[in-house]
Write a protein that holds these residues in place. Structure first.
Motif, short mmCIF file in Angstrom:
data_model
loop_
_atom_site.label_atom_id
_atom_site.label_comp_id
_atom_site.label_asym_id
_atom_site.label_seq_id
_atom_site.Cartn_x
_atom_site.Cartn_y
_atom_site.Cartn_z
N LEU A 70 113.23 43.37 45.18
CA LEU A 70 113.22 43.09 46.75
C LEU A 70 112.32 44.15 47.08
O LEU A 70 112.78 45.15 47.81
CB LEU A 70 114.59 43.15 47.34
N ALA A 71 111.13 43.92 47.07
CA ALA A 71 110.05 45.19 47.48
C ALA A 71 108.80 44.38 48.02
O ALA A 71 108.57 43.40 47.52
CB ALA A 71 109.75 45.80 46.24
N PRO A 72 108.02 45.13 48.77
CA PRO A 72 106.60 44.80 49.18
C PRO A 72 105.58 45.22 48.24
O PRO A 72 106.06 45.61 47.17
CB PRO A 72 106.57 45.50 50.42
N THR A 93 111.44 38.10 41.31
CA THR A 93 110.73 38.85 42.40
C THR A 93 111.31 37.88 43.78
O THR A 93 110.91 36.61 43.90
CB THR A 93 109.41 38.70 42.39
N ASN A 95 111.83 37.13 47.61
CA ASN A 95 111.19 37.04 49.04
C ASN A 95 111.61 38.04 50.02
O ASN A 95 112.97 37.95 50.24
CB ASN A 95 111.18 35.51 49.83
N THR A 96 110.71 39.10 50.66
CA THR A 96 111.20 40.14 51.34
C THR A 96 111.93 39.61 52.83
O THR A 96 112.42 40.34 53.59
CB THR A 96 110.27 41.09 51.36
N ARG A 97 111.44 38.38 53.08
CA ARG A 97 111.72 37.77 54.41
C ARG A 97 113.12 37.22 54.39
O ARG A 97 113.57 36.70 55.37
CB ARG A 97 110.92 36.81 54.85
N VAL A 117 115.48 47.58 44.69
CA VAL A 117 115.18 47.35 46.25
C VAL A 117 114.50 48.58 46.79
O VAL A 117 114.85 49.75 46.78
CB VAL A 117 116.72 47.31 46.80
N ASP A 118 113.56 48.21 47.57
CA ASP A 118 112.70 49.06 48.41
C ASP A 118 113.46 49.72 49.68
O ASP A 118 114.26 48.82 49.81
CB ASP A 118 111.54 48.34 49.08
N PHE A 121 114.41 47.57 52.50
CA PHE A 121 115.15 46.35 52.52
C PHE A 121 116.72 46.66 52.02
O PHE A 121 117.13 45.84 51.62
CB PHE A 121 114.72 45.34 51.65
N ARG A 256 101.42 48.11 52.15
CA ARG A 256 102.78 47.68 52.48
C ARG A 256 102.59 46.76 53.71
O ARG A 256 103.17 45.71 53.82
CB ARG A 256 103.67 48.96 52.81
N SER A 525 106.54 34.21 54.04
CA SER A 525 106.08 35.65 54.06
C SER A 525 104.58 35.76 53.43
O SER A 525 103.91 36.58 53.42
CB SER A 525 107.03 36.34 52.87
#
Length: 545
Positions: A70-72, A93, A95-97, A117-118, A121, A256, A525
């Motif tokens: 969960l990362a950009p 992978t 979706n970060t949205r 996880v970034d 998030f 980013r 996204s």
């Protein structure tokens, strides 16, 4: 045939992780990744990925396990695309949205053992963990990716690992767990769907290898390109280019935030040669503030997918120094499936004709066996007359293995021996296909089929319109009529009646919108308009008459 044999000397299962091993040898001292002040060479990236794969093995990850992210678009995402399959695992992978509820559903469905996880998030992930625990489901192991300049601030839980510390605990002499067969899964990509029935599209090593090569060929990339990441790496594994750039010894310029100023600044600073993005990204660049724009050092090739870019957008972005090419595909085809191969003789066409050629979706790429437009019941190919509409169908090595844990949906998608896209198109006499609409987006008004894409193209010609999307509104007399959702450019004030008249002057009256709603358009996204949300809004309006 006598005298032949298959052995390790002449047969190795295709896998895109082999690109990294080669790049460390051939392009070892070349820059692999740039992210702000962070820079790595291909030799360093290779060593880091080996360490990360080793660390995953120490966490208990084994062949066939799923590892989520969960990362950009950051260096860790590039590394995980190699390290996870190097450990024999399958990358998922996310979706970060997505919100916590959706993340919890996808973690439950995928049965991911670890999630990276970034820091941005982290609260979303922790919310998902809480939901899983409330259902007595053990959450995956958490690895937090901190901002590069602050490696420890994000870790507030002793049960979480920190990315760099975990990586450094690994062994760079790790023995890669190569796929046993090319059919082995390499990743799972979830399509936009409901929480009740998520659709996890499974890619295999062979398909990813072939699509990585096909995509950089579509993009016209030569050795050592410099690529700006505006396409989310979580989307179809970045059209497989996250693997393909390693094959060419390219440089990944990670971004980013996808903002016009950052795009122009990075292109100029790093001499970017290629980038990608949905038509909304092109629209954002074209309508950016003059103060955010910069003179480009050279032509920058930009690959766009999704709906065809309106002619006005194509003209303006080319004036800014970009060269646009168009591709078409779906999550189920590893991203790109076709491309509009440009022919030199088209350069002499009038601008409007050039735009029409560029807006077509073209022909299948080299990794696919065949793409056709077929009548979905008889499975006959439609006439190549540019008028007869059918469904786009695919067949070949870069079509998904299937939907995770959903054999029924897989069988339905492959009915008739082809993958059914759900997209409607025509086929031109030269064999190039042109998407007309999604099957579910066609508006049927008084028995006539209306292409929402054609109406949207006209709307974009209006000088005051920044974004537009057209869906069906119920109508007691006609069945359905076009309903346009419009976002105006800053400083413009336009009435609905003016827009309706503008469209009627350029289209048959039955195709022109009868309703115009002014509001921001909901997007995924990757910049695609979420028409299912707009359809519900139009439906809630009730019948026009």
């Amino acid at each position: 045939m006598e005298g032949l044999m298959r052995s390790s000397a002449n047969y190795v299962p295709l896998s895109p992780i082999s690109f990294l091993k080669r790049s460390a040898k051939v392009f070892g001292d070349r820059t692999s990744v740039i992210y702000g002040s962070v820079k790595y060479t291909w030799e360093e990236t290779h060593a880091r990925c080996l360490k990360l794969a080793s660390a995953l093995a120490h966490l208990g990850i084994s062949r066939g396990d799923i590892v989520a992210t969960l990362a950009p678009n950051i260096p860790a995402m590039q590394e995980l695309h190699f390290a996870v399959p190097m450990a024999g695992a399958i990358l998922c992978t996310l979706n970060t949205r997505h919100d916590s509820a959706m993340i919890s559903v996808l973690l439950r469905h995928s049965e991911a053992k670890v999630i990276f996880v970034d820091y941005q998030f982290l609260q979303v992930a922790r919310g998902a963990f809480d939901l899983l625990e409330s259902e007595h489901i053990k959450p995956p192991i958490l690895v937090v990716i901190p901002e590069s300049d602050n490696a420890s601030s994000s870790i507030d839980n002793s049960n979480a690992h920190e990315y760099e510390s975990l990586l450094e605990s690994g062994n760079c002499n790790f023995s890669i767990k190569w796929p046993k067969t090319e059919w082995d899964p390499i990743s799972v990509n979830y399509t936009s769907g409901t929480t009740s029935r998520p659709k996890g599209v499974v890619y295999n090593h062979r398909g990813a290898y072939l699509n990585a090569i096909a995509t950089f060929l579509i993009h016209g990339m030569a050795s050592m390109p410099i690529y700006l990441w505006t396409v989310p790496m979580f989307h179809c594994n970045a059209w497989c280019l996250v693997w393909g750039l390693a094959a060419l010894g390219g440089t990944n310029v990670c971004l980013r935030r996808v903002l016009p100023k950052d795009i122009f600044d990075n292109i100029v600073l790093h001499k970017v040669t290629h980038m990608g993005g949905a038509p909304t990204v092109l629209n954002m660049i074209v309508n950016s503030l003059p103060s955010d724009q910069k003179q480009l050092p050279h032509k920058v090739d930009i690959m766009t997918g999704g709906s065809p870019p309106p002619p006005q957008i194509l003209f303006k972005i080319e004036e800014l120094g970009f060269r646009v090419s168009h591709l078409y595909g779906l999550t189920e085809t590893y991203g790109p499936g076709t491309s509009c191969i440009w022919r030199p003789e088209w350069d002499s066409l009038p601008p409007d004709e050039r735009a029409k050629q560029k807006a077509r979706q073209g022909v299948q790429h080299l990794g696919l066996e065949e793409v056709d437009v077929k009548e979905p019941v008889t499975m006959d190919s439609v006439l190549a007359d540019g008028k007869t509409i059918g469904e786009i169908m695919f067949r070949g090595n870069t079509v998904m293995s299937g939907y995770l844990k959903d054999l029924r949906a897989t069988e339905a998608a492959f009915e008739g021996g082809w993958f059914r896209s759900g997209d409607l198109a025509v086929k031109h006499p030269d064999g190039y296909i042109e998407v007309k609409d999604r099957l579910k987006d066609v508006i049927i008004s008084g028995g006539e089929n209306i292409s929402s894409v054609e109406v949207e193209t006209v709307l974009f010609c209006h000088p005051g319109i920044l974004e537009a999307a057209v869906v069906a509104r119920p109508d007691n007399h006609w069945g359905q009529t076009p309903c346009a959702f419009v976002k105006l450019k800053e400083g413009f004030k336009v009435e609905a009646e003016e827009i309706i008249k503008f469209c009627r002057d350029k289209l048959p009256h039955y195709m022109a919108p009868r309703t115009v709603i002014f509001e921001d358009l909901p997007k995924t996204s990757t910049g695609k308009v979420q028409k299912f949300i707009l359809r519900e809004k139009a439906k809630a309006l009730g019948s026009l008459f």
